[in-house]
Design a protein around this motif. Structure first.
Motif, PDB file in Angstrom:
ATOM      1  N   LEU A  72       0.811  -1.298   0.082  1.00  0.00           N
ATOM      2  CA  LEU A  72       0.010   0.062  -0.058  1.00  0.00           C
ATOM      3  C   LEU A  72       1.004   1.380  -0.169  1.00  0.00           C
ATOM      4  O   LEU A  72       0.564   2.462  -0.614  1.00  0.00           O
ATOM      5  CB  LEU A  72      -0.873   0.142   1.211  1.00  0.00           C
ATOM      6  CG  LEU A  72      -1.988  -1.019   1.244  1.00  0.00           C
ATOM      7  CD1 LEU A  72      -2.815  -1.017   2.554  1.00  0.00           C
ATOM      8  CD2 LEU A  72      -2.853  -0.946   0.093  1.00  0.00           C
TER       9      LEU A  72
ATOM     10  N   PHE B  35       2.009   1.908  -3.408  1.00  0.00           N
ATOM     11  CA  PHE B  35       0.893   2.168  -4.385  1.00  0.00           C
ATOM     12  C   PHE B  35       0.536   3.738  -3.979  1.00  0.00           C
ATOM     13  O   PHE B  35       0.473   4.750  -4.849  1.00  0.00           O
ATOM     14  CB  PHE B  35      -0.343   1.646  -3.981  1.00  0.00           C
ATOM     15  CG  PHE B  35      -1.684   1.969  -4.738  1.00  0.00           C
ATOM     16  CD1 PHE B  35      -2.072   1.670  -6.066  1.00  0.00           C
ATOM     17  CD2 PHE B  35      -2.221   3.109  -3.915  1.00  0.00           C
ATOM     18  CE1 PHE B  35      -2.852   2.167  -6.822  1.00  0.00           C
ATOM     19  CE2 PHE B  35      -3.499   3.376  -5.078  1.00  0.00           C
ATOM     20  CZ  PHE B  35      -3.788   3.097  -6.215  1.00  0.00           C
ATOM     21  N   GLN B  36       0.519   4.139  -2.599  1.00  0.00           N
ATOM     22  CA  GLN B  36       0.256   5.403  -2.116  1.00  0.00           C
ATOM     23  C   GLN B  36       1.343   6.521  -2.567  1.00  0.00           C
ATOM     24  O   GLN B  36       1.050   7.761  -2.776  1.00  0.00           O
ATOM     25  CB  GLN B  36      -0.041   5.716  -0.689  1.00  0.00           C
ATOM     26  CG  GLN B  36      -1.094   4.876  -0.219  1.00  0.00           C
ATOM     27  CD  GLN B  36      -1.156   4.346   1.242  1.00  0.00           C
ATOM     28  OE1 GLN B  36      -0.058   4.615   2.079  1.00  0.00           O
ATOM     29  NE2 GLN B  36      -2.259   3.756   1.716  1.00  0.00           N
TER      30      GLN B  36
ATOM     31  N   GLU C  44       0.134   7.334  -5.956  1.00  0.00           N
ATOM     32  CA  GLU C  44      -1.057   7.856  -5.814  1.00  0.00           C
ATOM     33  C   GLU C  44      -0.499   9.384  -5.612  1.00  0.00           C
ATOM     34  O   GLU C  44      -1.281  10.562  -5.912  1.00  0.00           O
ATOM     35  CB  GLU C  44      -1.888   7.560  -4.712  1.00  0.00           C
ATOM     36  CG  GLU C  44      -3.207   8.212  -4.833  1.00  0.00           C
ATOM     37  CD  GLU C  44      -3.869   7.735  -3.511  1.00  0.00           C
ATOM     38  OE1 GLU C  44      -4.945   8.414  -3.155  1.00  0.00           O
ATOM     39  OE2 GLU C  44      -3.755   6.590  -3.064  1.00  0.00           O
TER      40      GLU C  44
ATOM     41  N   VAL D  36      -4.585  -2.982  -6.907  1.00  0.00           N
ATOM     42  CA  VAL D  36      -5.628  -1.829  -6.624  1.00  0.00           C
ATOM     43  C   VAL D  36      -6.861  -2.486  -6.074  1.00  0.00           C
ATOM     44  O   VAL D  36      -7.568  -1.392  -5.378  1.00  0.00           O
ATOM     45  CB  VAL D  36      -6.185  -1.570  -8.263  1.00  0.00           C
ATOM     46  CG1 VAL D  36      -4.657  -1.112  -9.259  1.00  0.00           C
ATOM     47  CG2 VAL D  36      -6.820  -2.611  -8.992  1.00  0.00           C
TER      48      VAL D  36
ATOM     49  N   ALA E 125      -6.096  -1.693  -2.573  1.00  0.00           N
ATOM     50  CA  ALA E 125      -6.084  -0.289  -2.364  1.00  0.00           C
ATOM     51  C   ALA E 125      -7.465   0.280  -2.050  1.00  0.00           C
ATOM     52  O   ALA E 125      -7.586   0.936  -0.975  1.00  0.00           O
ATOM     53  CB  ALA E 125      -5.371   0.555  -3.752  1.00  0.00           C
TER      54      ALA E 125
ATOM     55  N   SER F   2      -8.564  -0.810   1.295  1.00  0.00           N
ATOM     56  CA  SER F   2      -8.112   0.202   2.505  1.00  0.00           C
ATOM     57  C   SER F   2      -8.577   1.543   2.529  1.00  0.00           C
ATOM     58  O   SER F   2      -8.302   2.286   3.259  1.00  0.00           O
ATOM     59  CB  SER F   2      -6.457   0.318   2.182  1.00  0.00           C
ATOM     60  OG  SER F   2      -6.267   1.165   1.068  1.00  0.00           O
TER      61      SER F   2
ATOM     62  N   ALA G 212      -8.734   3.775  -0.207  1.00  0.00           N
ATOM     63  CA  ALA G 212      -8.065   5.053  -1.009  1.00  0.00           C
ATOM     64  C   ALA G 212      -8.955   5.714  -1.560  1.00  0.00           C
ATOM     65  O   ALA G 212     -10.210   5.548  -1.991  1.00  0.00           O
ATOM     66  CB  ALA G 212      -7.391   4.132  -1.925  1.00  0.00           C
TER      67      ALA G 212
END
Length: 255
Positions: free
Chosen positions: A107, A110-111, A114, A140, A143, A146, A148
């Motif tokens: 994560l 990914f963040q 993002e 994804v 995400a 979570s 997102a």
């Protein structure tokens, strides 16, 4: 590094600019790939692309360019680290397992992408979405689980199982799943569990099955991979085309 790709479609001309962007997460250098249509003015929504288990490759980069052609700012993130691209399934399994086994790392990377795309001048505060392929599809979905802040996520032939199921009112993104009916890596019981998870959490989702499609049905190189490594993967031009058209329609409607 900045490149320019000129492409024509319909009756408009697109001037696709692509750029490699180096960024980092927790001390690990990552290299992403951004594309946008320079002939368009003003900010536009951004779409994150998460690669297959092989790593940040040409398949992910081509999808970013296709998103730019469709009017979005596309960004192919890097989940493994600069230059870390698998050449054998055992290496791909090692790379992907190392990320998926540590949810904070998965994560966090990914963040980081993002945040990069959200703060980019081309997106200008417009909504973001995320799409992923195989391994990237599972990323994804995690995400989204979570919480997102994404308008939509789309998984293409990605695993649906999770150790962190969505909780009621935790998922902000609409969820779109493209699955191959003949994909042995996503069995019926996994699909049933995913549907139950989404229903329990009250998530707005769409699940589209493609008859005759197996794992990696969007990757034109999948047939060669199947032959070389005896893997249950294969390209399906119809499923690839139709799933992409579904995606763009959903993005245009929701983002």
């Amino acid at each position: 590094m900045l490149l320019t790709i000129n492409t024509a479609f319909a009756q408009t001309a697109a001037e696709i600019h692509v750029e490699e962007i180096t960024y980092e997460h927790a001390g690990v250098e990552l290299t992403g790939y951004l594309a946008h249509d320079a002939s368009r003015e003003g900010p536009r929504p951004g779409v994150i692309v998460v690669h297959e288990w092989w790593g940040h490759d040409t398949h992910a980069r081509r999808r970013v360019e296709m998103l730019a052609e469709a009017g979005y700012v596309g960004f192919a993130l890097d989940m493994y680290g600069t230059g870390k691209l698998a050449e054998h399934p055992s290496e791909a399994r090692e790379f992907s397992t190392a990320v998926r086994s540590n949810r904070d790392t998965m994560l966090g990377r990914f963040q980081a992408a993002e945040a990069l795309l959200r703060e980019h001048g081309l997106t200008g505060g417009e909504p973001l979405a995320a799409i992923g392929y195989c391994f990237g599809g599972s990323v994804v979905l995690e995400a989204a689980r979570s919480g997102a802040d994404l308008a939509m996520v789309a998984s293409f032939h990605g695993a649906l199982a999770t150790e962190h199921p969505a909780r009621p009112d935790s998922v902000k993104a609409d969820i779109l799943v493209f699955n191959g009916v003949d994909d042995p890596l996503v069995p019926a019981e996994q699909i049933a569990a995913f549907r139950e998870e989404m229903a329990t959490a009250g998530v707005d989702y769409t699940f589209i099955d493609f008859a005759g499609a197996t794992h990696s049905f969007t990757n034109p190189g999948a047939d060669a991979i199947a032959e070389q490594f005896d893997m249950p993967v294969g390209y399906n031009a119809r499923a690839d085309r139709d799933s992409w058209n579904w995606l763009i329609a959903y993005l245009n409607d929701r983002v």
